[in-house]
Scaffold this motif. Structure first.
Motif, mmCIF file in Angstrom:
data_model
loop_
_atom_site.group_PDB
_atom_site.id
_atom_site.type_symbol
_atom_site.label_atom_id
_atom_site.label_comp_id
_atom_site.label_asym_id
_atom_site.label_seq_id
_atom_site.Cartn_x
_atom_site.Cartn_y
_atom_site.Cartn_z
ATOM 1 N N GLU A 1 -0.338 8.214 -10.398
ATOM 2 C CA GLU A 1 0.115 7.938 -9.025
ATOM 3 C C GLU A 1 1.237 8.898 -8.677
ATOM 4 O O GLU A 1 2.159 9.104 -9.464
ATOM 5 N N ARG B 1 5.078 3.451 -4.989
ATOM 6 C CA ARG B 1 5.218 3.427 -3.526
ATOM 7 C C ARG B 1 6.221 2.343 -3.119
ATOM 8 O O ARG B 1 7.085 2.566 -2.262
ATOM 9 N N GLU B 2 6.120 1.209 -3.753
ATOM 10 C CA GLU B 2 7.029 0.113 -3.452
ATOM 11 C C GLU B 2 8.471 0.480 -3.778
ATOM 12 O O GLU B 2 9.379 0.215 -2.984
ATOM 13 N N GLY C 1 0.544 0.953 -7.423
ATOM 14 C CA GLY C 1 1.283 0.828 -6.175
ATOM 15 C C GLY C 1 2.765 0.568 -6.341
ATOM 16 O O GLY C 1 3.508 0.536 -5.350
ATOM 17 N N GLU D 1 3.824 10.043 -5.335
ATOM 18 C CA GLU D 1 4.309 9.751 -3.984
ATOM 19 C C GLU D 1 5.222 10.878 -3.528
ATOM 20 O O GLU D 1 6.042 11.387 -4.306
#
Length: 480
Positions: free
Chosen positions: A229, A305-306, A302, A231
């Motif tokens: 992941e 992102r949080e 996720g 970001e």
């Protein structure tokens, strides 16, 4: 003619011996064929060499070095010729042969289990990245010239790039090296060991030496897990001090998963919007300063992102950040990064640019930018500073575009004067006059001026021990 004067080297005889040993295609001696190797990227220096040698194997490099040494002819090693300090350019007074490593471009081995890759020096950096990706691994060295620079040159200059904050400089990515020494011997140090406590760490002599101690022909490099992941955010901050505080918050809030943290001034964004096709402003209202943040994690759940949203929301509430755009997909993330790279390209269209590649402690970057900006504006009224770059590791590219009404050549004639003043400030603040571009020829005199005599003596001693005849990349890093 003085009978005691040394006999000049027989370059024609040397060339023929090299053709006989390596084959005709390994030697280039026509002006058109040599031109790309002799053209310095910024056009500030004019290279000259009797011919260019392009060996295809380590043994051919060793043969070239041996024959040149026997003939008393110096050698200038060159990778992709993307350097910014004229470190790979031969000069007429050197009488040096240029040795290009571009034909040595094999990926020798990828060991996914060991997280290592062994490559030849002429491999393009992006080629190394792609080979790692095919094995579901990451080679993290990343910089603007990655589509043309070669890994041997990256190591010889200890390249930095945008991911130093998390993965370190090129030096930190090296497990082992293969090097042709100035006497023609081959040192095979291509060991993929993480721990080897058997004496001097010889590999570190050659990383960052810019070809003055030997020629790196291959390297065993570290690989890492590929992020699951990623970001990216483009964030408006009030000033560089807010950027530094935001960096600390980002590292703490994400468990130190900050891959890159780049400072961008409004003037740099304006230049990119004006001159580089496809660049768009990610935010609706202008800010004097921005940071480009990239986070990466091995978990695609996720949470990254949080974390990003949470610490940016807190920073907005505390007044550090005025606005932020979070990339919704890979295309938008690429567009954000295009702004950072566009700053470099756009400056070419704004006239002459006096450049500085410097570093100070991360905590001192706001003070440096403020003091250096005031200094150069007093020296050159109307000058347009464009301080940008890797604030995450304290490396600022303090570039100065000419005043809008200035004459380019007259402005660039002040390069040395302005460099000296900025470098004096950097050294006063405990920084470095070359953060990631090396010394080469451009900064050789400045390096001697600011380093202590002890440091220079140690460097000369190493050079004398390994290259007593001074045949390896003469006149670079250390003045003969």
């Amino acid at each position: 003619m003085d009978a005691r004067a040394p006999k000049p080297p027989d370059l024609d005889a040397l060339k023929q011996r090299l053709v006989d040993a390596l084959g005709a295609k390994a030697v280039i001696d026509d002006a058109d064929g040599m031109a790309p190797f002799l053209e310095e990227q910024r056009g500030r220096y004019e290279g000259a060499a009797p011919f260019v040698v392009r060996p295809a194997t380590t043994e051919e490099v060793a043969t070239t070095v041996t024959l040149c040494r026997e003939a008393g002819v110096p050698i200038v090693p060159q990778g992709g010729n993307t350097g910014l300090v004229a470190g790979g350019i031969p000069f007429a007074e050197d009488g040096a042969v240029l040795l290009s490593l571009g034909r040595m471009n094999r990926i020798r081995k990828v060991d996914a289990t060991d997280y290592s890759i062994t490559v030849e020096a002429g491999c393009i950096l992006s080629q190394v990245q792609e080979a790692a990706a095919e094995a579901k691994r990451l080679f993290p060295l990343s910089l603007g010239a990655e589509g043309s620079c070669q890994i041997g040159g990256n190591l010889s200059t200890n390249a930095g790039g945008v991911h130093v904050l998390r993965y370190g400089n090129a030096r930190d990515l090296v497990l082992g090296l293969e090097v042709v020494l100035p006497d023609g011997r081959i040192w095979d140090g291509l060991r993929a060991l993480r721990k080897d406590n058997t004496g001097y760490a010889l590999k570190h002599l050659f990383v960052g030496a810019e070809g003055t101690l030997g020629i790196i022909t291959a390297a065993c490099l570290k690989l890492f897990p590929r992020p699951a992941e990623t970001e990216v955010a483009f964030v408006a901050v009030h000033d560089p001090a807010a950027a530094v505080e935001l960096l600390g918050r980002a590292r703490a809030a994400t468990g130190d998963r900050v891959n890159a943290f780049e400072l961008i001034p409004r003037i740099g964004l304006d230049f990119a919007l004006k001159h580089v096709e496809g660049i768009e402003d990610p935010l609706t209202e202008a800010s004097e300063w921005y940071v480009l943040i990239e986070l990466a994690s091995g978990r695609a759940d996720g949470s990254l992102r949080e974390s990003l949203e949470e610490f940016l929301a807190a920073a907005i509430e505390d007044g550090l950040v005025s606005d932020a755009a979070l990339a919704a997909n890979e295309r938008q993330a690429t567009a954000f990064w295009a702004i950072r790279e566009g700053i470099v390209e756009a400056q070419k269209f704004e006239g002459g640019s006096i450049k500085h590649d410097v570093s100070v402690a991360v905590s001192k970057t706001p003070e440096f930018i403020a003091r250096a900006t005031a200094l150069v504006k007093e020296m050159v009224p109307g000058v347009r500073p464009v301080p940008f770059g890797h604030v995450g590791d304290g490396n600022i590219h303090f570039n100065l575009s000419q005043p809008e009404d200035a004459e380019r050549e007259a402005y660039l004639a002040r390069w040395k004067e302005v460099n000296e003043a900025v470098h004096e400030l950097v050294v006063e603040m405990g920084g470095s006059i070359s953060a990631e571009h090396g010394i080469g020829y451009l900064k050789r005199e400045e390096n001697a001026r600011f380093k202590s005599e002890v440091e220079m003596d140690l460097m000369r001693a190493v050079k004398q021990a390994l290259d007593p005849e001074g045949l390896m990349n003469p006149g670079k890093v250390i003045k003969p």
